[in-house]
Design a protein around this motif. Sequence first.
Motif, PDB file in Angstrom:
ATOM      1  N   PRO A 107     -88.108 -35.953 -17.822  1.00 51.21           N
ATOM      2  CA  PRO A 107     -88.874 -37.048 -18.638  1.00 51.21           C
ATOM      3  C   PRO A 107     -88.263 -36.858 -20.035  1.00 51.21           C
ATOM      4  CG  PRO A 107     -90.427 -35.493 -17.609  1.00 51.21           C
ATOM      5  CD  PRO A 107     -88.948 -34.979 -17.259  1.00 51.21           C
ATOM      6  N   MET A 108     -88.354 -38.318 -20.612  1.00 51.21           N
ATOM      7  CA  MET A 108     -87.939 -38.446 -22.019  1.00 51.21           C
ATOM      8  C   MET A 108     -86.526 -37.859 -22.501  1.00 51.21           C
ATOM      9  SD  MET A 108     -91.644 -37.825 -24.248  1.00 51.21           S
ATOM     10  CE  MET A 108     -92.059 -36.388 -23.195  1.00 51.21           C
ATOM     11  N   ALA A 109     -85.553 -37.765 -21.407  1.00 49.78           N
ATOM     12  CA  ALA A 109     -84.202 -37.401 -21.796  1.00 49.78           C
ATOM     13  C   ALA A 109     -83.542 -38.271 -22.483  1.00 49.78           C
ATOM     14  CB  ALA A 109     -83.500 -37.115 -20.357  1.00 49.78           C
ATOM     15  N   LEU A 110     -84.195 -39.543 -22.572  1.00 51.74           N
ATOM     16  CA  LEU A 110     -83.467 -40.450 -23.349  1.00 51.74           C
ATOM     17  C   LEU A 110     -84.436 -41.154 -24.264  1.00 51.74           C
ATOM     18  CD1 LEU A 110     -80.597 -42.183 -21.416  1.00 51.74           C
ATOM     19  CD2 LEU A 110     -80.167 -40.516 -23.221  1.00 51.74           C
ATOM     20  N   GLY A 111     -85.667 -40.508 -24.527  1.00 51.39           N
ATOM     21  CA  GLY A 111     -86.962 -41.092 -25.139  1.00 51.39           C
ATOM     22  C   GLY A 111     -86.603 -41.163 -26.580  1.00 51.39           C
ATOM     23  N   TYR A 112     -87.694 -41.840 -27.202  1.00 56.46           N
ATOM     24  CA  TYR A 112     -88.031 -41.723 -28.498  1.00 56.46           C
ATOM     25  C   TYR A 112     -87.618 -40.244 -29.034  1.00 56.46           C
ATOM     26  CZ  TYR A 112     -89.871 -46.401 -28.522  1.00 56.46           C
ATOM     27  OH  TYR A 112     -90.107 -47.597 -28.418  1.00 56.46           O
ATOM     28  N   MET A 113     -87.297 -40.021 -30.312  1.00 56.74           N
ATOM     29  CA  MET A 113     -86.943 -38.793 -30.744  1.00 56.74           C
ATOM     30  C   MET A 113     -87.434 -38.785 -32.428  1.00 56.74           C
ATOM     31  SD  MET A 113     -82.965 -39.449 -31.852  1.00 56.74           S
ATOM     32  CE  MET A 113     -82.807 -40.334 -30.314  1.00 56.74           C
ATOM     33  N   PRO A 114     -87.375 -37.538 -33.029  1.00 52.41           N
ATOM     34  CA  PRO A 114     -87.584 -37.677 -34.498  1.00 52.41           C
ATOM     35  C   PRO A 114     -86.858 -38.721 -34.931  1.00 52.41           C
ATOM     36  CG  PRO A 114     -87.452 -35.409 -33.661  1.00 52.41           C
ATOM     37  CD  PRO A 114     -86.960 -36.401 -32.821  1.00 52.41           C
ATOM     38  N   ASN A 115     -87.514 -39.358 -35.938  1.00 54.16           N
ATOM     39  CA  ASN A 115     -86.663 -40.414 -36.997  1.00 54.16           C
ATOM     40  C   ASN A 115     -85.640 -40.100 -37.603  1.00 54.16           C
ATOM     41  OD1 ASN A 115     -88.595 -42.697 -35.938  1.00 54.16           O
ATOM     42  ND2 ASN A 115     -90.099 -41.639 -37.200  1.00 54.16           N
ATOM     43  N   ALA A 116     -85.240 -39.022 -37.970  1.00 50.78           N
ATOM     44  CA  ALA A 116     -84.178 -38.463 -38.683  1.00 50.78           C
ATOM     45  C   ALA A 116     -83.216 -37.793 -37.661  1.00 50.78           C
ATOM     46  CB  ALA A 116     -84.586 -37.310 -39.541  1.00 50.78           C
ATOM     47  N   GLY A 117     -83.349 -38.033 -36.381  1.00 45.95           N
ATOM     48  CA  GLY A 117     -82.422 -37.664 -35.421  1.00 45.95           C
ATOM     49  C   GLY A 117     -82.665 -36.395 -34.845  1.00 45.95           C
ATOM     50  N   TYR A 118     -82.060 -36.038 -33.759  1.00 46.50           N
ATOM     51  CA  TYR A 118     -82.149 -34.984 -32.864  1.00 46.50           C
ATOM     52  C   TYR A 118     -81.910 -33.622 -33.728  1.00 46.50           C
ATOM     53  CZ  TYR A 118     -82.181 -37.114 -28.309  1.00 46.50           C
ATOM     54  OH  TYR A 118     -82.298 -37.957 -27.203  1.00 46.50           O
ATOM     55  N   PRO A 119     -83.015 -32.490 -33.822  1.00 51.89           N
ATOM     56  CA  PRO A 119     -82.847 -31.451 -34.774  1.00 51.89           C
ATOM     57  C   PRO A 119     -81.496 -30.768 -34.659  1.00 51.89           C
ATOM     58  CG  PRO A 119     -85.172 -31.635 -33.985  1.00 51.89           C
ATOM     59  CD  PRO A 119     -84.352 -32.533 -33.073  1.00 51.89           C
ATOM     60  N   HIS A 120     -81.128 -30.732 -33.369  1.00 50.44           N
ATOM     61  CA  HIS A 120     -79.659 -29.763 -33.109  1.00 50.44           C
ATOM     62  C   HIS A 120     -78.375 -30.667 -33.565  1.00 50.44           C
ATOM     63  CE1 HIS A 120     -79.369 -32.056 -29.281  1.00 50.44           C
ATOM     64  NE2 HIS A 120     -77.917 -31.714 -29.662  1.00 50.44           N
ATOM     65  N   VAL A 121     -78.727 -31.680 -33.577  1.00 49.53           N
ATOM     66  CA  VAL A 121     -77.508 -32.664 -33.936  1.00 49.53           C
ATOM     67  C   VAL A 121     -77.583 -32.660 -35.592  1.00 49.53           C
ATOM     68  CG1 VAL A 121     -76.764 -34.940 -34.195  1.00 49.53           C
ATOM     69  CG2 VAL A 121     -77.696 -34.078 -31.961  1.00 49.53           C
ATOM     70  N   ARG A 122     -78.806 -32.605 -36.218  1.00 50.16           N
ATOM     71  CA  ARG A 122     -78.831 -32.745 -37.496  1.00 50.16           C
ATOM     72  C   ARG A 122     -78.014 -31.072 -37.858  1.00 50.16           C
ATOM     73  NH1 ARG A 122     -84.688 -33.729 -39.691  1.00 50.16           N
ATOM     74  NH2 ARG A 122     -83.544 -34.274 -41.640  1.00 50.16           N
ATOM     75  N   GLU A 123     -78.491 -29.935 -37.272  1.00 50.59           N
ATOM     76  CA  GLU A 123     -77.873 -28.849 -37.759  1.00 50.59           C
ATOM     77  C   GLU A 123     -76.600 -28.720 -37.335  1.00 50.59           C
ATOM     78  OE1 GLU A 123     -79.414 -26.021 -38.402  1.00 50.59           O
ATOM     79  OE2 GLU A 123     -81.580 -26.485 -38.104  1.00 50.59           O
TER      80      GLU A 123
END
Length: 399
Positions: free
Chosen positions: A67-83
């Motif tokens: 579920p939600m694999a491609l759902g809404y995410m935090p607006n600033a982007g996926y946390p692990h991508v930001r890292e």
Amino acid sequence: SSLLAPAVAEALTRSSWIRKMFEAGAALKAQYGADQVYDFSLGNPDLPPPPGMADALREIAATLDRPMALGYMPNAGYPHVREALAALATAEQGVACTAGDLVVTCGAAGAINSFFRAVLEPGDRVLALAPYFVEYGAYTANHGGVLDTVACKETDFSLDLEAIEAALARGETRALILNSPNNPTGQVYTAEEIQALGELLRAASARQRRPVFLLCDEPYRFLTYDGLAVPSVLPYYEHAVVATSFSKNLSLAGERVGYLLVNPAMAGKQGLLDGVILANRILGYVNAPAIGQLLAARCLPALRESQQVPIYQRRRDCMADVLRQAGVEFFLPKGAFYFFPKAPGGDDLAYVAKLQAQRILAVPGRGFGMPGFVRLAYCVDEAVIEGARSGFLQVSKEG
Ligand code: PLP
């Protein structure tokens, strides 16, 4: 009675020069065949994405059965991508950046628009250095701002600091856009120029009693020649932000991934970041695409092994050789994949028309706010550059 807002109707009649050349090129290709047209009009990288991209996409596909694999995410982007992006930014900028200092956006264009939405008030002035990426005018107007321009030095397109100082003295500037490596000139500004610019901006901020932002648009940071490094602006000016993307270095322009980085040293940066994150949501695209973010993050290691620079360097040298033989005056690009030579005779429209008669597509410099020059994008196969040689020589011969 028009269906359109007057400003949009007006923008449509102006239609960008790049667009006009694209349409002229399509007509020529239909008439003569695509391999008979030498198209230097578009900055759309022709190199395929890195070899690992297809595997990365398959790996992502294998994780989607939840579920939600491609759902809404935090607006600033996926946390692990930001890292992952913070580690990249730290390496590139030579300044410690954390995930909280950046927002994942829909390309550099989304980063610039989110930033402008967050900081511009109606009537605020934004300064661009001509020649410039013409979309800056639209991005500024989208948020009620007005674009002013200051020309770079015509000899080598370095910063004309006196002219910039004079423009800042009007006391109206909210942000200055610095694009290095530069589209369309290929210039990379030196640390000395950036330091001097930082001092001018600091003085202007103090006079205006609000910060003048320095918006550094850097989608071509990866692409410099002869081992040149692009100096970071962050150590030189606290109110700097960086907009960038993976459109060019991962050939991912269609998937819309980039980020806006706020100088970690900016006082009160969290308020600005919160504003940009809000803008990223409310501008209508509701943050950056899920698959694009996951793909970019998985492909970051491939950037270190990228073989693109030597390919572009050979193309640059080939184009320089063609222009030299044709007697065309040019500045040898230090980065990005554009030449911005002088139009022989001084009339960019006339030169572009003569080239077009040889089935060579270039964009007039006036499309970038600097008439008298033309832009040649060399993100094309070396055979296309070589194939255009006789046409360039023919135009020079005709005078
Ligand atoms: N800035 C410059 C100077 C560009 O040349 C481009 C694209 O050509 C962009 C920004 C926007 O790129 P994107 O939104 O795909 O990252």
